[in-house]
Every structure is written in structure tokens, then in C-alpha cells.
Design an enzyme around this catalytic site. Structure first.
Site, short mmCIF file in Angstrom:
data_model
loop_
_atom_site.label_atom_id
_atom_site.label_comp_id
_atom_site.label_asym_id
_atom_site.label_seq_id
_atom_site.Cartn_x
_atom_site.Cartn_y
_atom_site.Cartn_z
N THR A 118 -26.29 -17.43 15.14
CA THR A 118 -27.33 -18.30 15.68
C THR A 118 -26.95 -18.91 17.02
OG1 THR A 118 -28.41 -20.44 15.30
CG2 THR A 118 -26.29 -20.17 14.30
N TYR A 142 -24.61 -26.67 10.03
CA TYR A 142 -25.17 -25.31 10.01
C TYR A 142 -24.51 -24.45 11.10
CZ TYR A 142 -28.39 -21.52 11.05
OH TYR A 142 -28.91 -20.28 11.33
#
Ligand code: UDP
Length: 326
Positions: A118, A142
Site C-alpha cells: 500500500t 495498518y
């Protein structure tokens, strides 16, 4: 007989599109999913094996059964806000789960992995567009978990000869152009599906998280990349590893940024309907601008987005959310 590829999270949003892309490229995608957020209906291009990446015994069983050439690893938790509230869940599922998978792969002798990473590994970047040499400094659990797994991959590559590719997505959006699969998160947190649900009356309105950013119209700018283009990049990465290409990380984006207001306007044009909007406070951890420099992927994976206009991306999402099945 086609070559097997294990797709963890194959019943999820990006994983199911990857299964379709693998099938189109002649592979047999085996979805491995615990169905905690994925959907059985999204598994259409190969078998579904229910299982958790934390379940080592089950992983060994499935890997031994299919002897896949490679693993595409999408399984994981993805909600930034939740990761701040419940970091334990994120470190357990995303880090320990990935370690469990990599350990099982070693045991069975599967040596190729494509990992779903990501742009959150960059945190609050100072520059736009961002390339892969930019500082990696996540600002939430995350992003931390994804970066940790990238480090694990690198170190397993050095120590055990694992071939790996980490693909750093910017804003995945849209749906399969044939509407065979699409985005169905619960709860939904992403901008484009929330806009569509607001138009459809499935929710009251869209709250824009901040209109006081240092951007031309005050709202955040993101790089929206079509999910089928992301899926194709995974196949390109797999083919590159098969040819003996080196391991590494790649940004995947269109290289064009759109503000929240621009996304709303485009959605209104595409659908011919008004988006009910209210303006709220900034969401914690949102950088003002996130735009990819994806030239490494263009050169090394020979990958280029095909559905690159925001208009087309939203059109596919609108068609998906307007479908009549499920
Ligand atoms: N956003 C918003 N309202 C929402 C959801 C998202 O204003 O209900 C904004 C968010 O602040 C960001 C952009 O839309 O600037 C994209 O957010 P999304 O959650 O889709 O993806 P992210 O950029 O967090 O990966």
C-alpha cells in the site's frame, strides 16, 4: 493443465479481480479465504478453499494439494481507523498471518509470492508524485504492518532465496467492467462507493473529510487506480518472477491526482444524479496529496493502466453498484 496460483483473500475485492485476471491469463486461481470479509459469490474463476492464514496446518494441506507455482497474498485487514483502535488485530492478522503463510510456503517449497502492499507505507509524504525511493514512514498500524511484511519478504529473499514482489496500491477503485465482481466492504469506508450509496439513497449523504487542506479546492487529492489494472499488474509481476526477474516493490497508480470535490463532480456527471454532501472535520492520518510515480512498474513490469480516466473508473463502479444480482 493450467498452473495453479494460490490467492489468499481471493474472495475479497482486489483478490477476486486478481483471480479473474489469472484465469484470463491461463492460470488456475485457487482462492484461500476465511470469508471474514470476502464473499463466496466473488469466487468464480477457480476453487475456493476456506481457511485462515493463521491456520498453519490448513495452509500446508492446501499448498500440498495444489502445489501452486506462486502465491498472491491479499488476505489481511485493511481499515486504517480500525488499525489505530485495535493494533493487535492488525499485527496478528497482517504480520503473524503473513509469516505463517511464508513459513508454510517454505515447508512445501513454493518460492514465489506477490504481496498486496500500500501507499500507506509512505505515511505523510512531502513530495508528489512519490516514487519507491521516497521515505517509508507509515503513520498508522495498518501501514506499519504492510511495511514490516515487505521487510520480511526482503530478508527471506536474501536468506532463503524467496522471489517476491510487493505492489503498493494507491486508491483502488472501480469494478470489473463486466460487473462479475466488485467492491462490497462492510462497513464501507471508501470514497467512491460511499458517493454511489449516497446517490442511491442507501445512506443519507457523503461527509467530505476536510475542505481546508493546502490543495487548489481545499479537499484531499488521491490517485485512483482501477482494480482490474491492479489485478493485471499482479499477473505481470508473476510473469516477471517466472522469467527470473528480480524481487522488489512497485507503486501502482495512474500518476494523476483528483480532489474529493473532483471525484464528486465526476460521479454526478457519470450518473446524472446529485450527490448529497456535507462538510466535516479532517479524518486523522489523511495526507493532503497522494499521487504515484509508477514509472518503475511501467518499465520493469511492462504494465500500464488501461482504464485510466476517472470517468471510466466511476462508470464501472456505478454499473457494479446498480447490478441486480446479490
Ligand atoms: N473521504 C471523504 N469522505 C468519506 C470517505 C473518504 O471525504 O466518507 C476522502 C478521504 O478523506 C480521502 C479520499 O476521500 O481524502 C479517499 O479516501 P478513501 O477512504 O477512499 O481512501 P484512502 O485515501 O483513505 O486510502
Amino acid at each position: 493443465m493450467s498452473v495453479n496460483v494460490l490467492v489468499t483473500g481471493g474472495a475479497g475485492y482486489i483478490g477476486s479481480h486478481a483471480c479473474k485476471a489469472l484465469r484470463v491469463a491461463g492460470y488456475n486461481p485457487v482462492a484461500y479465504d476465511n470469508l471474514s470479509s470476502g464473499h463466496e459469490w466473488a469466487v468464480k474463476w477457480g476453487p475456493l478453499e476456506r481457511g485462515d492464514i493463521l491456520d498453519f496446518t490448513r495452509l500446508i494441506e492446501v499448498l500440498n494439494c495444489y502445489k501452486p507455482l506462486a502465491v498472491m497474498h491479499f488476505a489481511g485487514l485493511i481499515a486504517v481507523g480500525e488499525s489505530v483502535e485495535h493494533p493487535e488485530r492488525y499485527y496478528r492478522n497482517n504480520v503473524i498471518g503473513s509469516l505463517s503463510l511464508l513459513q508454510a510456503m517454505r515447508e512445501v517449497g513454493v518460492n514465489n509470492v506477490i504481496f498486496s502492499s500500500t501507499a500507506a507505507v509512505y505515511g505523510l509524504p512531502k513530495e508528489a508524485p512519490i516514487n519507491e525511493t521516497s521515505l517509508e514512514k507509515p503513520i498508522n498500524p495498518y501501514g506499519e504492518t504492510k511495511l514490516i511484511v515487505e521487510r520480511v519478504l526482503r530478508d527471506f529473499g536474501v536468506a532463503y532465496g524467496l522471489n517476491w514482489t510487493a505492489l503498493r496500491y494507491f486508491n483502488a477503485a472501480g469494478a470489473d467492467p463486466a460487473s462479475e465482481t466488485g467492491e462490497a466492504h462492510d462497513p464501507e469506508t471508501h470514497l467512491i462507493p460511499i458517493i454511489i450509496e449516497s446517490i442511491q439513497g442507501k445512506r443519507d449523504r457523503l461527509t467530505v473529510y476536510g475542505a481546508d487542506y493546502d490543495t487548489p479546492d481545499g479537499t484531499c487529492i488521491r490517485d485512483y487506480i482501477h482494480v482490474s489494472d491492479l489485478a493485471d499488474a499482479h499477473v505481470a509481476a508473476l510473469n516477471r518472477l517466472r522469467r527470473g526477474g528480480s524481487s522488489g516493490s512497485y507503486n501502482l497508480g495512474n500518476g494523476a491526482g483528483f480532489s474529493v470535490r473532483e471525484v464528486i463532480n465526476t460521479a454526478q456527471t457519470v450518473t446524472g444524479k446529485i450527490v448529497p454532501v456535507t462538510y466535516g472535520a479532517r479524518r486523522r492520518g489523511d495526507p493532503a496529496v497522494l499521487v504515484a510515480d509508477a514509472s518503475r512498474a511501467t518499465h520493469e513490469l511492462s504494465w500500464r493502466p488501461k482504464i485510466s480516466s476517472l470517468d471510466e473508473i466511476i462508470r464501472t463502479a456505478w454499473a457494479w453498484h446498480s447490478r441486480t444480482w446479490i
